[in-house]
Write a protein that holds these residues in place. Structure first.
Motif, short mmCIF file in Angstrom:
data_model
loop_
_atom_site.label_atom_id
_atom_site.label_comp_id
_atom_site.label_asym_id
_atom_site.label_seq_id
_atom_site.Cartn_x
_atom_site.Cartn_y
_atom_site.Cartn_z
N ILE A 137 0.84 -1.21 0.00
CA ILE A 137 0.00 0.00 0.00
C ILE A 137 0.87 1.25 0.00
O ILE A 137 0.60 2.21 -0.73
N LEU A 138 1.93 1.26 0.80
CA LEU A 138 2.83 2.42 0.82
C LEU A 138 3.45 2.64 -0.57
O LEU A 138 3.56 3.79 -1.03
N LEU A 139 3.84 1.58 -1.24
CA LEU A 139 4.38 1.72 -2.60
C LEU A 139 3.31 2.23 -3.56
O LEU A 139 3.60 3.07 -4.43
N ASP A 140 2.08 1.75 -3.42
CA ASP A 140 0.98 2.24 -4.26
C ASP A 140 0.72 3.73 -4.02
O ASP A 140 0.46 4.47 -4.96
N ILE A 141 0.81 4.15 -2.77
CA ILE A 141 0.63 5.57 -2.45
C ILE A 141 1.72 6.40 -3.13
O ILE A 141 1.44 7.43 -3.75
N ALA A 142 2.96 5.93 -3.04
CA ALA A 142 4.08 6.64 -3.67
C ALA A 142 3.87 6.75 -5.18
O ALA A 142 4.04 7.82 -5.77
#
Length: 193
Positions: A137-142
């Motif tokens: 999810i953090l990578l998707d946010i980035a």
């Protein structure tokens, strides 16, 4: 900044300007200062180490913590719950945020750690699957926001899992030399022992 009254005579803003002149019995007194709708300064400065400096961050470190909370942790919380929160709201638990030099030394943190400037948080995970989902999810946010981060480290010691997540400020001069040799590096690592 929101003012918080402490011990009748001291204000948080005065304490931050001169940490040695005011004292706090515990960081729980910082819980009233919201960095974002679901995260407080108290939870991002809590420590089990009793130090003379009481692990009180500077104004710059508070702004760095606010950046992580507003621009990353709130999105992480929302997205994780939208995908996996079938039985209710699942909180994001921060096991470490800001660390003073003394706290960082006592806990064995790296010299020049992003924690020293309020640019990093450790997010508690409840196993490998939870850790991988949160990191994804953090990578998707980035990717979705085109914002960069400095470090995304998936860590494990024994049966304890966490994600170390760091975002450096746009203006590196605000970090006073700590962990700011370059801009956000988008460094992704696994550190599982």
């Amino acid at each position: 900044m929101t003012e918080i009254m402490m011990n009748k005579n001291a204000k948080l803003s005065q304490h931050l300007a001169s940490p040695s002149e005011a004292t706090l019995s515990q960081t729980s007194e910082l819980d009233g200062l919201r960095l974002s709708p679901h995260f407080t300064l108290g939870e991002l400065t809590k420590t089990s180490y009793d130090t003379l400096d009481k692990n009180i961050p500077s104004r710059v470190a508070i702004e760095n913590l606010r950046n992580i909370c507003e621009n990353w942790l709130e999105d992480l919380r929302y997205s994780y719950n939208a995908l996996y929160g079938d039985s209710g709201v699942i909180p994001i638990v921060i096991s470490s945020g800001y660390r003073s030099e003394e706290v960082n030394r006592l806990c064995g943190g790296a010299k020049g750690s992003n924690h020293l400037t309020g640019c990093a948080v450790d997010i508690r995970c409840y196993g490998p699957e939870h850790m991988i989902r949160m990191a994804s999810i953090l990578l998707d946010i980035a990717d979705g926001t085109r914002r960069d981060f400095d470090e995304l480290i998936l860590e494990k010691r024994g049966t304890t899992y966490w994600i170390h997540f760091a975002v450096r400020p746009e203006d590196c001069s605000a970090t006073k030399g700590y962990a700011c040799q370059s801009k956000n590096r988008r460094k992704i690592l696994f550190d599982c022992r």
